[in-house]
Design a protein around this motif. Structure first.
Motif, PDB file in Angstrom:
ATOM      1  N   LYS A 182     -10.844  34.570  58.046  1.00 16.33           N
ATOM      2  CA  LYS A 182     -11.582  35.257  56.991  1.00 16.33           C
ATOM      3  C   LYS A 182     -11.621  36.749  57.313  1.00 16.33           C
ATOM      4  CE  LYS A 182     -15.987  35.515  54.674  1.00 16.33           C
ATOM      5  NZ  LYS A 182     -17.365  35.020  54.582  1.00 16.33           N
ATOM      6  N   GLY A 183     -11.284  37.566  56.319  1.00 17.80           N
ATOM      7  CA  GLY A 183     -11.273  39.010  56.510  1.00 17.80           C
ATOM      8  C   GLY A 183      -9.890  39.588  56.737  1.00 17.80           C
ATOM      9  N   ASP A 184      -8.918  38.721  57.033  1.00 20.82           N
ATOM     10  CA  ASP A 184      -7.541  39.178  57.182  1.00 20.82           C
ATOM     11  C   ASP A 184      -6.938  39.409  55.792  1.00 20.82           C
ATOM     12  OD1 ASP A 184      -7.823  38.760  59.899  1.00 20.82           O
ATOM     13  OD2 ASP A 184      -6.601  36.938  59.942  1.00 20.82           O
ATOM     14  N   PHE A 185      -5.803  40.069  55.760  1.00 21.13           N
ATOM     15  CA  PHE A 185      -5.031  40.196  54.527  1.00 21.13           C
ATOM     16  C   PHE A 185      -3.712  39.477  54.741  1.00 21.13           C
ATOM     17  CE2 PHE A 185      -8.084  43.455  53.746  1.00 21.13           C
ATOM     18  CZ  PHE A 185      -8.195  43.517  52.368  1.00 21.13           C
ATOM     19  N   VAL A 186      -3.254  38.782  53.709  1.00 19.70           N
ATOM     20  CA  VAL A 186      -2.020  38.012  53.771  1.00 19.70           C
ATOM     21  C   VAL A 186      -1.017  38.646  52.814  1.00 19.70           C
ATOM     22  CG1 VAL A 186      -0.982  35.742  53.400  1.00 19.70           C
ATOM     23  CG2 VAL A 186      -3.300  35.908  54.321  1.00 19.70           C
ATOM     24  N   ILE A 187       0.189  38.872  53.316  1.00 18.06           N
ATOM     25  CA  ILE A 187       1.246  39.495  52.518  1.00 18.06           C
ATOM     26  C   ILE A 187       2.335  38.459  52.265  1.00 18.06           C
ATOM     27  CG2 ILE A 187       2.945  41.347  52.408  1.00 18.06           C
ATOM     28  CD1 ILE A 187       1.307  42.829  54.500  1.00 18.06           C
TER      29      ILE A 187
ATOM     30  N   TYR B 283      -6.664  39.083  50.089  1.00 18.33           N
ATOM     31  CA  TYR B 283      -7.737  39.022  51.071  1.00 18.33           C
ATOM     32  C   TYR B 283      -8.009  37.554  51.379  1.00 18.33           C
ATOM     33  CZ  TYR B 283     -12.420  39.488  53.047  1.00 18.33           C
ATOM     34  OH  TYR B 283     -13.522  39.435  53.866  1.00 18.33           O
ATOM     35  N   ALA B 284      -8.181  37.210  52.658  1.00 17.42           N
ATOM     36  CA  ALA B 284      -8.478  35.831  53.048  1.00 17.42           C
ATOM     37  C   ALA B 284      -9.990  35.615  53.031  1.00 17.42           C
ATOM     38  CB  ALA B 284      -7.919  35.538  54.435  1.00 17.42           C
ATOM     39  N   TYR B 285     -10.442  34.791  52.110  1.00 15.80           N
ATOM     40  CA  TYR B 285     -11.864  34.463  52.006  1.00 15.80           C
ATOM     41  C   TYR B 285     -12.257  33.354  52.973  1.00 15.80           C
ATOM     42  CZ  TYR B 285     -11.896  37.200  47.717  1.00 15.80           C
ATOM     43  OH  TYR B 285     -11.810  38.221  46.800  1.00 15.80           O
ATOM     44  N   TYR B 286     -11.260  32.601  53.470  1.00 17.49           N
ATOM     45  CA  TYR B 286     -11.515  31.466  54.344  1.00 17.49           C
ATOM     46  C   TYR B 286     -10.520  31.460  55.491  1.00 17.49           C
ATOM     47  CZ  TYR B 286     -13.879  29.936  50.126  1.00 17.49           C
ATOM     48  OH  TYR B 286     -14.682  29.885  49.023  1.00 17.49           O
ATOM     49  N   GLN B 287     -10.862  30.772  56.564  1.00 17.18           N
ATOM     50  CA  GLN B 287      -9.944  30.575  57.674  1.00 17.18           C
ATOM     51  C   GLN B 287      -9.092  29.356  57.373  1.00 17.18           C
ATOM     52  OE1 GLN B 287     -11.277  31.038  61.774  1.00 17.18           O
ATOM     53  NE2 GLN B 287     -10.421  29.029  62.226  1.00 17.18           N
ATOM     54  N   GLY B 288      -7.828  29.413  57.757  1.00 18.50           N
ATOM     55  CA  GLY B 288      -6.944  28.272  57.549  1.00 18.50           C
ATOM     56  C   GLY B 288      -5.573  28.553  58.107  1.00 18.50           C
ATOM     57  N   ILE B 289      -4.624  27.711  57.756  1.00 15.86           N
ATOM     58  CA  ILE B 289      -3.251  27.895  58.215  1.00 15.86           C
ATOM     59  C   ILE B 289      -2.364  28.166  57.010  1.00 15.86           C
ATOM     60  CG2 ILE B 289      -3.411  26.614  60.370  1.00 15.86           C
ATOM     61  CD1 ILE B 289      -2.281  24.189  58.930  1.00 15.86           C
TER      62      ILE B 289
ATOM     63  N   ILE C 212      -4.281  42.022  60.279  1.00 16.72           N
ATOM     64  CA  ILE C 212      -5.599  41.832  60.871  1.00 16.72           C
ATOM     65  C   ILE C 212      -6.249  43.198  61.046  1.00 16.72           C
ATOM     66  CG2 ILE C 212      -6.854  40.948  62.866  1.00 16.72           C
ATOM     67  CD1 ILE C 212      -4.358  39.118  63.351  1.00 16.72           C
ATOM     68  N   PRO C 213      -7.382  43.423  60.358  1.00 16.49           N
ATOM     69  CA  PRO C 213      -8.053  44.728  60.490  1.00 16.49           C
ATOM     70  C   PRO C 213      -8.489  44.979  61.938  1.00 16.49           C
ATOM     71  CG  PRO C 213      -8.981  43.458  58.680  1.00 16.49           C
ATOM     72  CD  PRO C 213      -8.069  42.547  59.440  1.00 16.49           C
TER      73      PRO C 213
ATOM     74  N   TRP D 217     -14.039  45.615  51.543  1.00 16.43           N
ATOM     75  CA  TRP D 217     -12.809  44.841  51.381  1.00 16.43           C
ATOM     76  C   TRP D 217     -12.433  44.743  49.914  1.00 16.43           C
ATOM     77  CZ3 TRP D 217     -13.160  40.762  48.206  1.00 16.43           C
ATOM     78  CH2 TRP D 217     -14.417  40.176  48.034  1.00 16.43           C
ATOM     79  N   LEU D 218     -13.427  44.756  49.030  1.00 15.33           N
ATOM     80  CA  LEU D 218     -13.129  44.678  47.599  1.00 15.33           C
ATOM     81  C   LEU D 218     -12.322  45.899  47.162  1.00 15.33           C
ATOM     82  CD1 LEU D 218     -13.376  43.295  44.876  1.00 15.33           C
ATOM     83  CD2 LEU D 218     -15.586  44.414  44.586  1.00 15.33           C
ATOM     84  N   PHE D 219     -12.725  47.087  47.603  1.00 13.33           N
ATOM     85  CA  PHE D 219     -11.969  48.303  47.283  1.00 13.33           C
ATOM     86  C   PHE D 219     -10.546  48.187  47.813  1.00 13.33           C
ATOM     87  CE2 PHE D 219     -10.253  52.282  48.920  1.00 13.33           C
ATOM     88  CZ  PHE D 219     -10.080  52.970  47.727  1.00 13.33           C
ATOM     89  N   LEU D 220     -10.401  47.788  49.062  1.00 11.24           N
ATOM     90  CA  LEU D 220      -9.071  47.682  49.665  1.00 11.24           C
ATOM     91  C   LEU D 220      -8.222  46.658  48.921  1.00 11.24           C
ATOM     92  CD1 LEU D 220      -7.205  48.688  51.854  1.00 11.24           C
ATOM     93  CD2 LEU D 220      -8.123  46.946  53.362  1.00 11.24           C
TER      94      LEU D 220
END
Length: 75
Positions: free
Chosen positions: A20-25, A36-42, A51-52, A59-62
């Motif tokens: 949670k909190g990472d960004f996925v491309i 934006y990753a709202y949850y942890q997972g695979i 990873i910030p 995070w909403l702005f980003l």
């Protein structure tokens, strides 16, 4: 809220952990494929994880900015 469970059948060692909190491309990042990753997972190894280094104040702005035309320089 509904939860969805997906079971990977093979190549589990190839999957990536996103927190949670990472960004996925995605491979289509040039089309706004940054999320934006709202949850942890695979996730699939086809995705890249950003990873910030520190807590992001907004995070909403980003999340909105990385999907903007200015970010991609699209005319």
């Amino acid at each position: 809220m509904k939860t969805r469970t997906v079971v990977a059948q093979k190549d589990l060692h190839l999957l990536k952990l996103v927190k949670k909190g990472d960004f996925v491309i995605s491979l289509r990042s040039f089309q706004g494929g940054i999320e934006y990753a709202y949850y942890q997972g695979i996730i699939s190894p086809a995705y890249t994880i950003m990873i910030p280094k520190s807590e992001i104040a907004s995070w909403l702005f980003l999340n909105i900015w990385v999907k903007s035309k200015l970010f991609y320089r699209i005319n």
